[in-house]
Design a protein around this motif. Sequence first.
Motif, PDB file in Angstrom:
ATOM      1  N   UNK A  82      -1.650   2.126  -9.163  1.00 44.10           N
ATOM      2  CA  UNK A  82      -2.382   0.759  -8.415  1.00 44.10           C
ATOM      3  C   UNK A  82      -1.554  -0.557  -9.194  1.00 44.10           C
ATOM      4  N   UNK A  83      -0.850  -1.135  -8.223  1.00 48.35           N
ATOM      5  CA  UNK A  83      -0.132  -2.340  -8.885  1.00 48.35           C
ATOM      6  C   UNK A  83      -0.782  -3.708  -8.867  1.00 48.35           C
TER       7      UNK A  83
ATOM      8  N   UNK B 250      -1.389  -9.142 -10.800  1.00 48.70           N
ATOM      9  CA  UNK B 250      -1.185  -8.118 -10.573  1.00 48.70           C
ATOM     10  C   UNK B 250      -1.805  -7.451 -12.234  1.00 48.70           C
ATOM     11  N   UNK B 251      -1.716  -6.032 -11.890  1.00 53.58           N
ATOM     12  CA  UNK B 251      -2.431  -4.963 -13.065  1.00 53.58           C
ATOM     13  C   UNK B 251      -1.109  -4.891 -14.278  1.00 53.58           C
TER      14      UNK B 251
ATOM     15  N   UNK C 224       0.474  -1.153  -0.125  1.00 51.82           N
ATOM     16  CA  UNK C 224       0.426   0.544  -0.105  1.00 51.82           C
ATOM     17  C   UNK C 224       0.903   1.268   0.319  1.00 51.82           C
ATOM     18  N   UNK C 225       2.001   1.103   0.958  1.00 49.42           N
ATOM     19  CA  UNK C 225       2.963   2.167   1.108  1.00 49.42           C
ATOM     20  C   UNK C 225       3.353   2.830  -0.199  1.00 49.42           C
ATOM     21  N   UNK C 226       3.420   1.704  -1.343  1.00 50.20           N
ATOM     22  CA  UNK C 226       4.779   2.016  -2.496  1.00 50.20           C
ATOM     23  C   UNK C 226       3.362   2.477  -3.203  1.00 50.20           C
ATOM     24  N   UNK C 227       2.754   1.957  -3.647  1.00 50.39           N
ATOM     25  CA  UNK C 227       1.314   2.740  -4.448  1.00 50.39           C
ATOM     26  C   UNK C 227       0.773   3.774  -3.859  1.00 50.39           C
ATOM     27  N   UNK C 228       0.623   3.865  -3.069  1.00 54.26           N
ATOM     28  CA  UNK C 228       0.680   5.906  -2.035  1.00 54.26           C
ATOM     29  C   UNK C 228       2.156   6.639  -3.208  1.00 54.26           C
ATOM     30  N   UNK C 229       2.859   5.800  -3.009  1.00 53.98           N
ATOM     31  CA  UNK C 229       3.761   6.442  -3.103  1.00 53.98           C
ATOM     32  C   UNK C 229       4.164   6.797  -4.609  1.00 53.98           C
ATOM     33  N   UNK C 230       3.806   5.589  -6.253  1.00 56.76           N
ATOM     34  CA  UNK C 230       3.918   5.859  -6.684  1.00 56.76           C
ATOM     35  C   UNK C 230       2.400   6.164  -7.839  1.00 56.76           C
TER      36      UNK C 230
ATOM     37  N   UNK D 283       3.008  -5.516 -13.715  1.00 53.91           N
ATOM     38  CA  UNK D 283       3.899  -6.036 -14.735  1.00 53.91           C
ATOM     39  C   UNK D 283       4.635  -5.783 -15.409  1.00 53.91           C
ATOM     40  N   UNK D 284       4.156  -4.337 -15.839  1.00 55.05           N
ATOM     41  CA  UNK D 284       5.642  -3.140 -16.306  1.00 55.05           C
ATOM     42  C   UNK D 284       6.415  -2.377 -15.344  1.00 55.05           C
TER      43      UNK D 284
END
Length: 300
Positions: free
Chosen positions: A47-48, A58-59, A38-44, A63-64
């Motif tokens: 949605x992963x 995986x979205x 969640x922290x990684x998705x928020x910083x980026x 995947x990329x």
Amino acid sequence: MSKYTQYRVFVTVVEAGSISKAALKLHYSAPAVSKQIVALENSLKAQLFSRSHKKIQVTESGKKFYQRCKSVLAAIESAEDELLSEQDAVTGELSITMSKSLCRSNIFDLIKGFSDEYSNIRFNISFSDEIENLHESNIDFAFRLGQLQDNNNVIAIPLLDTQLVACATPEYVKQHGLPNSFNNLGTGSLMLSSSLNMSEELRRFLKKEDVLVNEHPPHVSDDIEAVYHSVRSGLSIGFMLDISVSREIENGEFLSLLQERKLPKKRLYLLYKKTEWKSQKQQVFKEYIKSHMKQALARK
């Protein structure tokens, strides 16, 4: 946790296929893994994973990003392996400083022997009678003589005790005769280091021997090499370290005079930086000098 940890958690979740399996591999709790994702998705701001109550997928963005993360983690791992390999290899440069009075000593024989065993080492050798800051000057080792001040940043290993010897050539003795004392050299003379370069121990010795108030003042030089060459040329008697003229005395080029006068002794030390991490080349050189210096002394 760091970005590196978040990337590692993300890659592990993708490869494991679930939060719980990734948690087992990473030795984290499942909630801790979820928190990192969640922290990684928020910083980026992306949605992963798409989540349902049954599974996690995986979205396309995930995947990329997975391929890039995988490459980043592999590059870091490769860099770590390379660094560890370098630390374990006896290769590269060793920087050494020593007193000028040691330039003719058997230290260079030891350096040559070390180089024969570890041919990938290159030496950077400088001469100085100052006690440099090994950390600031980026020097690996220093060979130093005499009393050393306590230093929390440097470790000093005693190697051996050296002694000053009064030397002259047989030709000098034939011309001027054997001296009775240092303040009665007959027609001969002394070559001394200048007062700026003279050790306090030798200064006290000369004062005790009444040399400095002699009616025949000695020659003086600011370089120990001049003392050596004044002796070799037959110009004078000179004071030098026994480890610097052992070959000349052994083969008869120089004579050791007035040995009963007990010239000052000095202890030779190997200095190196006090640090938690030492490279393999530093460890190996230190142990080589410690063991082979004792062997060299035993052969004297």
